[in-house]
Write a protein that holds these residues in place. Structure first.
Motif, PDB file in Angstrom:
ATOM      1  N   ALA A 112      37.595  -9.949  37.230  1.00 34.71           N
ATOM      2  CA  ALA A 112      37.511  -8.495  37.402  1.00 34.71           C
ATOM      3  C   ALA A 112      37.463  -7.781  36.052  1.00 34.71           C
ATOM      4  CB  ALA A 112      38.679  -7.998  38.236  1.00 34.71           C
ATOM      5  N   HIS A 114      35.257  -5.547  35.474  1.00 35.14           N
ATOM      6  CA  HIS A 114      34.762  -4.214  35.806  1.00 35.14           C
ATOM      7  C   HIS A 114      35.052  -3.989  37.288  1.00 35.14           C
ATOM      8  CE1 HIS A 114      31.934  -0.911  36.529  1.00 35.14           C
ATOM      9  NE2 HIS A 114      31.849  -0.754  35.220  1.00 35.14           N
ATOM     10  N   TYR A 115      35.307  -2.735  37.664  1.00 29.29           N
ATOM     11  CA  TYR A 115      35.666  -2.477  39.058  1.00 29.29           C
ATOM     12  C   TYR A 115      34.544  -2.788  40.040  1.00 29.29           C
ATOM     13  CZ  TYR A 115      33.094   1.973  38.910  1.00 29.29           C
ATOM     14  OH  TYR A 115      32.120   2.929  38.794  1.00 29.29           O
ATOM     15  N   PRO A 123      38.682  -9.887  43.930  1.00 24.67           N
ATOM     16  CA  PRO A 123      38.864  -9.749  42.489  1.00 24.67           C
ATOM     17  C   PRO A 123      38.099 -10.762  41.649  1.00 24.67           C
ATOM     18  CG  PRO A 123      40.766 -10.830  43.436  1.00 24.67           C
ATOM     19  CD  PRO A 123      39.883 -10.456  44.590  1.00 24.67           C
ATOM     20  N   LEU A 195      41.134  -6.549  35.207  1.00 28.07           N
ATOM     21  CA  LEU A 195      41.812  -5.584  36.063  1.00 28.07           C
ATOM     22  C   LEU A 195      42.705  -6.303  37.076  1.00 28.07           C
ATOM     23  CD1 LEU A 195      38.789  -3.208  36.723  1.00 28.07           C
ATOM     24  CD2 LEU A 195      40.797  -2.695  35.317  1.00 28.07           C
ATOM     25  N   PRO A 196      43.831  -5.707  37.441  1.00 27.82           N
ATOM     26  CA  PRO A 196      44.761  -6.358  38.377  1.00 27.82           C
ATOM     27  C   PRO A 196      44.183  -6.446  39.792  1.00 27.82           C
ATOM     28  CG  PRO A 196      45.530  -4.158  37.823  1.00 27.82           C
ATOM     29  CD  PRO A 196      44.372  -4.427  36.924  1.00 27.82           C
ATOM     30  N   ASP A 197      44.626  -7.483  40.506  1.00 28.90           N
ATOM     31  CA  ASP A 197      44.114  -7.717  41.859  1.00 28.90           C
ATOM     32  C   ASP A 197      44.335  -6.526  42.782  1.00 28.90           C
ATOM     33  OD1 ASP A 197      43.432 -10.203  40.939  1.00 28.90           O
ATOM     34  OD2 ASP A 197      44.755 -11.324  42.294  1.00 28.90           O
ATOM     35  N   GLU A 199      44.460  -3.371  42.160  1.00 34.00           N
ATOM     36  CA  GLU A 199      43.493  -2.307  41.879  1.00 34.00           C
ATOM     37  C   GLU A 199      42.138  -2.644  42.493  1.00 34.00           C
ATOM     38  OE1 GLU A 199      41.247   0.898  40.465  1.00 34.00           O
ATOM     39  OE2 GLU A 199      43.384   0.642  40.874  1.00 34.00           O
ATOM     40  N   ILE A 200      41.724  -3.891  42.348  1.00 34.12           N
ATOM     41  CA  ILE A 200      40.427  -4.294  42.904  1.00 34.12           C
ATOM     42  C   ILE A 200      40.448  -4.217  44.426  1.00 34.12           C
ATOM     43  CG2 ILE A 200      38.775  -6.180  43.138  1.00 34.12           C
ATOM     44  CD1 ILE A 200      38.869  -4.744  40.374  1.00 34.12           C
ATOM     45  N   THR A 203      39.939  -0.843  45.585  1.00 41.63           N
ATOM     46  CA  THR A 203      38.531  -0.469  45.412  1.00 41.63           C
ATOM     47  C   THR A 203      37.664  -1.113  46.482  1.00 41.63           C
ATOM     48  OG1 THR A 203      38.954  -0.341  43.042  1.00 41.63           O
ATOM     49  CG2 THR A 203      36.657  -0.283  43.729  1.00 41.63           C
TER      50      THR A 203
END
Length: 217
Positions: A112, A114-115, A123, A195-197, A199-200, A203
């Protein structure tokens, strides 16, 4: 879509992948679900020479039989097996794009960085192990890699993306190559921040209504 419209969409997608440099010549392959069948690009035909009449028709319940003037891609097994395992998938694209294939030769998943990784359902985009093209072993690896994802890298081979329609599958093909390029270049420059799981996954939920959609009358 009618079968004729679906055949035309398969041809257009194969040619668009060439135009976008996600494939070249007769590399890669494309399919769409059509009722109880899959319509699959034929083996060894450059995309510029494709026509709707050349697309092979294969029963999803079958074991390799086809209708059409030319045999389907040698990779037909994973197309049929993905449709069997994933009722939500209606289009499958296989590509040998430069950056995705480069990561596949390194046997690295795409993390991850990038989002937009959320476009693939989680992720990461996994990299599954190597198996010879066209084999049932490769097909099993593909199905496992796509179990809860809409994209996967194939070790020392290339990548596959899936979508509920062709527009979304093509969108994911472009995004997968872009993510692979970002990760590759970022790794050259230093150590990309992942990026943290959680957060993904937030998204991923937001992306359920994101991206291209089929036009509705």
């Amino acid at each position: 879509m009618t079968e004729e419209e679906t055949r035309a969409a398969v041809v257009a997608a194969a040619q668009e992948m060439d135009r976008l440099k996600l494939n070249h010549g007769s590399a890669g392959n494309v399919s769409m679900r059509c009722g109880g069948h899959a319509l699959v690009t034929p083996s060894g035909v450059p995309s510029r020479e494709l026509s709707p009449a050349l697309i092979a028709r294969m029963a999803l319940a079958g074991e390799g039989g086809f209708e059409g003037p030319l045999p389907p891609s040698s990779e037909w097994r994973f197309h049929l097996d993905v449709y069997r395992a994933r009722p939500d998938v209606n289009a499958v694209l296989h590509m040998h794009s430069t950056y995705a294939t480069t990561l596949a030769t390194l046997r690295r998943e795409i993390p991850a960085v990038h989002y937009m990784i959320a476009a693939f359902g989680g992720p990461s985009v996994r990299c599954v192990g190597y198996a010879s093209y066209g084999t049932q072993e490769l097909s099993a690896l593909v199905v496992d890699g796509l179990m809860d994802r809409d994209g996967v890298l194939l070790a020392n081979h290339g990548a596959i993306v899936a979508g509920d329609n062709m527009r979304r599958a093509l969108w994911r093909a472009v995004e997968l190559e872009a993510l692979a390029q970002i990760y590759y270049l970022g790794a050259l420059a230093g150590e990309p921040v992942i990026l943290p799981d959680d957060e993904i996954m937030r998204t991923v939920e937001r992306f359920k209504n994101y991206g291209p959609r089929e036009a509705r009358e």
